[in-house]
Write a protein that holds these residues in place. Structure first.
Motif, PDB file in Angstrom:
ATOM      1  N   THR A   1       6.126  -3.004   7.910  1.00  0.00           N
ATOM      2  CA  THR A   1       7.295  -2.270   7.086  1.00  0.00           C
ATOM      3  C   THR A   1       6.479  -1.214   5.978  1.00  0.00           C
ATOM      4  O   THR A   1       6.660   0.021   6.002  1.00  0.00           O
ATOM      5  CB  THR A   1       7.953  -3.274   5.982  1.00  0.00           C
ATOM      6  N   SER A   2       5.280  -1.680   5.630  1.00  0.00           N
ATOM      7  CA  SER A   2       4.432  -0.735   4.699  1.00  0.00           C
ATOM      8  C   SER A   2       3.990   0.340   5.442  1.00  0.00           C
ATOM      9  O   SER A   2       3.927   1.408   5.129  1.00  0.00           O
ATOM     10  CB  SER A   2       3.249  -1.740   4.024  1.00  0.00           C
ATOM     11  N   LEU A   3       3.709   0.176   6.970  1.00  0.00           N
ATOM     12  CA  LEU A   3       3.010   1.234   7.658  1.00  0.00           C
ATOM     13  C   LEU A   3       3.967   2.148   7.592  1.00  0.00           C
ATOM     14  O   LEU A   3       3.772   3.504   7.842  1.00  0.00           O
ATOM     15  CB  LEU A   3       2.271   0.538   8.866  1.00  0.00           C
ATOM     16  N   ALA A   4       5.356   1.742   8.167  1.00  0.00           N
ATOM     17  CA  ALA A   4       6.268   2.874   8.407  1.00  0.00           C
ATOM     18  C   ALA A   4       6.617   3.727   7.122  1.00  0.00           C
ATOM     19  O   ALA A   4       6.863   4.772   7.253  1.00  0.00           O
ATOM     20  CB  ALA A   4       7.345   1.894   9.039  1.00  0.00           C
TER      21      ALA A   4
ATOM     22  N   PRO B   1       0.708  -1.273  -0.010  1.00  0.00           N
ATOM     23  CA  PRO B   1      -0.063  -0.007  -0.052  1.00  0.00           C
ATOM     24  C   PRO B   1       0.930   1.184   0.017  1.00  0.00           C
ATOM     25  O   PRO B   1       1.988   1.582   0.457  1.00  0.00           O
ATOM     26  CB  PRO B   1      -0.761  -0.109   1.287  1.00  0.00           C
ATOM     27  N   LYS B   2       0.537   2.386  -0.670  1.00  0.00           N
ATOM     28  CA  LYS B   2       1.158   3.559  -0.995  1.00  0.00           C
ATOM     29  C   LYS B   2       0.776   4.508  -0.019  1.00  0.00           C
ATOM     30  O   LYS B   2       1.359   5.508   0.296  1.00  0.00           O
ATOM     31  CB  LYS B   2       1.079   3.954  -2.152  1.00  0.00           C
ATOM     32  N   THR B   3      -0.507   4.435   0.621  1.00  0.00           N
ATOM     33  CA  THR B   3      -1.117   5.297   1.474  1.00  0.00           C
ATOM     34  C   THR B   3      -2.259   4.722   2.513  1.00  0.00           C
ATOM     35  O   THR B   3      -2.383   3.569   2.470  1.00  0.00           O
ATOM     36  CB  THR B   3      -2.290   6.212   0.497  1.00  0.00           C
ATOM     37  N   LEU B   4      -2.613   5.433   3.425  1.00  0.00           N
ATOM     38  CA  LEU B   4      -3.305   4.867   4.428  1.00  0.00           C
ATOM     39  C   LEU B   4      -4.719   4.368   4.277  1.00  0.00           C
ATOM     40  O   LEU B   4      -5.207   3.448   4.550  1.00  0.00           O
ATOM     41  CB  LEU B   4      -3.742   5.989   5.547  1.00  0.00           C
TER      42      LEU B   4
END
Length: 412
Positions: free
Chosen positions: A63-66, A21-24
């Motif tokens: 990792t994605s969230l960071a 994912p690139k955004t929330l």
């Protein structure tokens, strides 16, 4: 950490990488951590981030969230892995972070994967920079940070526990992955269920299976695909196996089976498990499951833990084996574990007592000093409510303790 690829290589990267994912809005799962009403979401909305530890199984979005947080806050993103990085690498990150602040007025988010692999000295080296705010540290670990990280570092970080993704999350990702690969119409409901079952809450594994399905669906029938998936299942779940093997190890010792305990411990060691992790588990078990039935178990476990810090493989395996066998054949009691849990439960329910007057410092003249009495004991009130928290277990050592307590306190 810079990408190994330059240019547009998205189409040759694994599906799991492509679908990060690139955004929330794209982020799936972990609503308790990043949901609309969560503390972390509110901080990000205010343009802030705090030093954090992301703790949980692999494939749950740490990792994605960071990366998303760094992007949302316009922070520079640096990534290190504690299994391969050293203090020199960390100092280089710090120097780059200093230049960004000076030249761009831009902060740096350092994502330190497998942070529990840093030793005490390396963890201590992070402290000044987390305090100064030069970098925002996000450490990721699959191990319980309260067992593996220094208290000094933990006190400067918020800990966020990531959970395995729920079935609805995995199903959503599987469908998105199939749609991206243009194979959604080929995926039967039965095959989808198999992928969900094999993924075990790990998004990366689920998408790897989707990609495998896309690459083999034309060459294999559904039964052949099922067989292929099952054969690959073990290779995908080393971390999951680890937790099951640790569970078997602990339960074998608790169940007084030294042979099983040594076998499961050997499985962990042969799989590359850190001996210090095994020693810590033995230390906890020595108190939780043996406790007052054999207080010497704590000394044996502590000696093994100390040895694990000073002696590496293969020699430390012998010391851990001796400790595991000793704990397995020892008498068992969880009375200490039950005692503190019962007391904490009462306190959580508001059962708060005042300290008796004669035990307060300013009323020392009312206190009866046990050493001034025969047998170094005198009956006096230490707690008004005489509820018993410690109930001696049915073993040789605690039967003697029970008799002593009955004699001292005239308990019927």
């Amino acid at each position: 950490m810079k990408s190994l690829f330059h240019g547009n290589y998205d189409n040759i990267r694994p599906l799991a990488y492509q679908m990060r994912p690139k955004t929330l809005l794209d982020y799936v799962g972990q609503e308790e951590i990043i949901g609309e009403k969560s503390v972390l979401r509110k901080l990000i909305t205010k343009g802030k981030m705090i030093n954090s530890i992301f703790f949980g199984p692999p494939g749950t979005g740490k990792t994605s969230l960071a990366e998303i947080i760094a992007e949302e806050l316009s922070y520079s993103f640096e990534k290190m892995n504690a299994t391969t990085a050293n203090l020199s690498d960390f100092r280089e990150v710090v120097e780059r972070a200093k230049k960004r602040v000076e030249l761009e007025n831009r902060r740096t988010l350092l994502f330190l994967d497998e942070i529990h692999r840093f030793n005490k000295l390396q963890q201590d080296s992070l402290l000044p920079y987390t305090e100064e705010g030069l970098i925002v540290l996000v450490g990721a670990t699959t191990e319980n940070p309260y067992y593996t990280l220094n208290n000094a570092l933990l006190s400067r970080c918020m800990v966020f526990e990531f959970k395995k993704l729920e079935e609805r999350h995995i199903r959503e990702l599987v469908k998105k992955g199939c749609k991206r690969l243009d194979i959604l119409e080929k995926l039967s409901s039965e095959m989808e269920d198999i992928i969900l079952e094999l993924s075990r809450g790990d998004a990366r594994v689920a998408l790897n299976y989707v990609e495998l399905f896309a690459n083999t669906a034309e060459d294999l029938n559904e039964n052949e695909l099922k067989e292929l998936f099952k054969k690959r299942n073990d290779a995908y779940h080393k971390k999951e196996d680890k937790y099951n093997i640790v569970s078997a190890f602990i339960k074998s010792i608790r169940g007084s089976d030294p042979d099983a305990a040594v076998y499961w411990m050997a499985r962990m060691l042969s799989g590359g498990e850190d001996p210090r992790y095994i020693a810590r588990r033995l230390m906890i078990l020595a108190s939780e499951d043996i406790g007052m039935a054999n207080p010497e178990a704590m000394l044996i476990a502590h000696a093994a833990m100390d040895a694990s810090e000073k002696i590496g493989m293969p020699e430390v395996r012998i010391i851990l084996s001796q400790a595991a066998i000793y704990l397995a054949i020892s008498s068992k009691s969880n009375s200490s574990y039950e005692a503190v849990n019962s007391a904490l439960d009462d306190i959580s329910k508001g059962k708060i007592e005042d300290v008796p007057k004669h035990l307060k410092n300013q009323y020392g003249e009312l206190y009866k000093y046990p050493h001034s009495h025969p047998g170094n004991f005198v009956q006096q009130v230490y707690k008004k409510d005489r509820k018993k928290y410690y109930n001696p277990g049915d073993n040789k050592n605690e039967r003697l303790i029970s008799q002593k307590l009955l004699k001292l306190w005239d308990e019927k």
